[in-house]
Design a protein around this motif. Sequence first.
Motif, PDB file in Angstrom:
ATOM      1  N   LYS A 202     125.977  11.812 -15.899  1.00  0.00           N
ATOM      2  CA  LYS A 202     126.230  10.877 -15.914  1.00  0.00           C
ATOM      3  C   LYS A 202     124.898   9.739 -15.010  1.00  0.00           C
ATOM      4  CE  LYS A 202     130.649  10.356 -17.463  1.00  0.00           C
ATOM      5  NZ  LYS A 202     130.932   9.060 -18.598  1.00  0.00           N
ATOM      6  N   ARG A 203     124.219  10.544 -15.224  1.00  0.00           N
ATOM      7  CA  ARG A 203     122.825  10.453 -14.233  1.00  0.00           C
ATOM      8  C   ARG A 203     122.703   9.971 -12.820  1.00  0.00           C
ATOM      9  NH1 ARG A 203     118.484  11.151 -17.100  1.00  0.00           N
ATOM     10  NH2 ARG A 203     118.910  11.721 -19.695  1.00  0.00           N
ATOM     11  N   VAL A 204     124.273  10.398 -12.136  1.00  0.00           N
ATOM     12  CA  VAL A 204     124.394   9.725 -11.124  1.00  0.00           C
ATOM     13  C   VAL A 204     123.220   9.784  -9.846  1.00  0.00           C
ATOM     14  CG1 VAL A 204     126.053   9.320  -8.826  1.00  0.00           C
ATOM     15  CG2 VAL A 204     126.896  10.317 -11.481  1.00  0.00           C
ATOM     16  N   ILE A 205     123.012  11.153  -9.889  1.00  0.00           N
ATOM     17  CA  ILE A 205     121.836  11.570  -9.189  1.00  0.00           C
ATOM     18  C   ILE A 205     120.614  11.471  -9.228  1.00  0.00           C
ATOM     19  CG2 ILE A 205     122.184  13.838  -8.956  1.00  0.00           C
ATOM     20  CD1 ILE A 205     122.354  13.501  -5.861  1.00  0.00           C
ATOM     21  N   ASP A 206     119.134  11.631  -9.430  1.00  0.00           N
ATOM     22  CA  ASP A 206     118.393  11.167  -9.513  1.00  0.00           C
ATOM     23  C   ASP A 206     117.008  12.889  -9.018  1.00  0.00           C
ATOM     24  OD1 ASP A 206     115.834  11.345 -12.154  1.00  0.00           O
ATOM     25  OD2 ASP A 206     114.949   9.941 -10.821  1.00  0.00           O
ATOM     26  N   ILE A 207     117.203  14.008  -9.727  1.00  0.00           N
ATOM     27  CA  ILE A 207     116.949  15.181  -9.444  1.00  0.00           C
ATOM     28  C   ILE A 207     116.901  16.060 -11.165  1.00  0.00           C
ATOM     29  CG2 ILE A 207     117.674  15.245  -6.999  1.00  0.00           C
ATOM     30  CD1 ILE A 207     119.071  17.242  -7.401  1.00  0.00           C
ATOM     31  N   GLU A 208     115.820  16.799 -10.541  1.00  0.00           N
ATOM     32  CA  GLU A 208     115.569  18.485 -11.553  1.00  0.00           C
ATOM     33  C   GLU A 208     117.290  18.795 -11.302  1.00  0.00           C
ATOM     34  OE1 GLU A 208     112.756  20.827 -11.173  1.00  0.00           O
ATOM     35  OE2 GLU A 208     112.627  20.496  -9.292  1.00  0.00           O
ATOM     36  N   PHE A 209     117.609  19.797 -12.229  1.00  0.00           N
ATOM     37  CA  PHE A 209     119.016  20.990 -12.192  1.00  0.00           C
ATOM     38  C   PHE A 209     117.843  22.076 -12.084  1.00  0.00           C
ATOM     39  CE2 PHE A 209     120.651  24.240 -14.358  1.00  0.00           C
ATOM     40  CZ  PHE A 209     121.694  24.139 -13.815  1.00  0.00           C
ATOM     41  N   ARG A 210     117.858  23.373 -10.968  1.00  0.00           N
ATOM     42  CA  ARG A 210     117.168  23.684 -10.042  1.00  0.00           C
ATOM     43  C   ARG A 210     118.228  25.062  -9.310  1.00  0.00           C
ATOM     44  NH1 ARG A 210     114.240  24.543  -6.404  1.00  0.00           N
ATOM     45  NH2 ARG A 210     113.496  22.466  -5.073  1.00  0.00           N
ATOM     46  N   ASP A 211     117.922  26.413  -9.210  1.00  0.00           N
ATOM     47  CA  ASP A 211     118.554  26.360  -8.545  1.00  0.00           C
ATOM     48  C   ASP A 211     118.137  26.380  -6.979  1.00  0.00           C
ATOM     49  OD1 ASP A 211     120.213  28.057  -9.915  1.00  0.00           O
ATOM     50  OD2 ASP A 211     118.790  29.945 -10.685  1.00  0.00           O
TER      51      ASP A 211
END
Length: 243
Positions: free
Chosen positions: A190-199
């Motif tokens: 939903k692009r609620v938060i604009d961060i990259e997906f990473r551990d």
Amino acid sequence: MASINNTDILKSIDYAKKNQLFEKLNNIYDTLPKGECTGCGNCCMESVGINLIEFLNIFNYLQDKDELRKKSLDSIIDYYFMEFMEKKSCPFKDENNRCEIYEVRPLNCRLFGHWKKEDYNKNLKDVTDKNKQYKNIMKIKYGFDISDEVVNYKIKYCEEFIPENRYLSKSERLNFADNIMVLDSRLFSKRVIDIEFRDRGIVEYFIDSLLDQNMSYNIKVRISKGRNISKRTISRLKRMLIK
């Protein structure tokens, strides 16, 4: 790489509440097996990996607890910027070895003790091997040595913990993690938060909410290379970041 914008965090928390994501997270937690723990705190010695929804849950928990929030951020900053030099305990462990966010502690904390010994020790060896590889990379790239205390630190298998019924298999443990990842996917899709997906570990999530990721890492490297300036620099960061 930018920091995690606080406005986005609050919007994400609002979205999670409206869509019962925290409730669903707690429902997953409630299905976890129980066990008898002595409360020694020996396992609380790292920045455990967490999911985005778990970070939001903890962030939300701390919002109306100003004293605990500031105390936690103080310890988080120490942990992160001294991580290559000193082995510190989890920033959320108090002086009596109690967890100060126990109600909202993440999955990895809840699952500790539910591993079979051979599974746990194999994973521990893998972690130590990766630490040694990382030390070599940092030496080549930045010219400093990560402390051997940090590289070789091992949270030993807990012989005192007694699971309620039985130990969990790897597939069972991963199933719980997958269920929480589904909640994360709602936030990312939903692009609620604009961060990259990473551990990320719990400490990294909070640091990323305070500072630009590249900036925080560069400061961390500089502190590690010039230990005589570390305390002064960290004190200044605390005055700037903890409000």
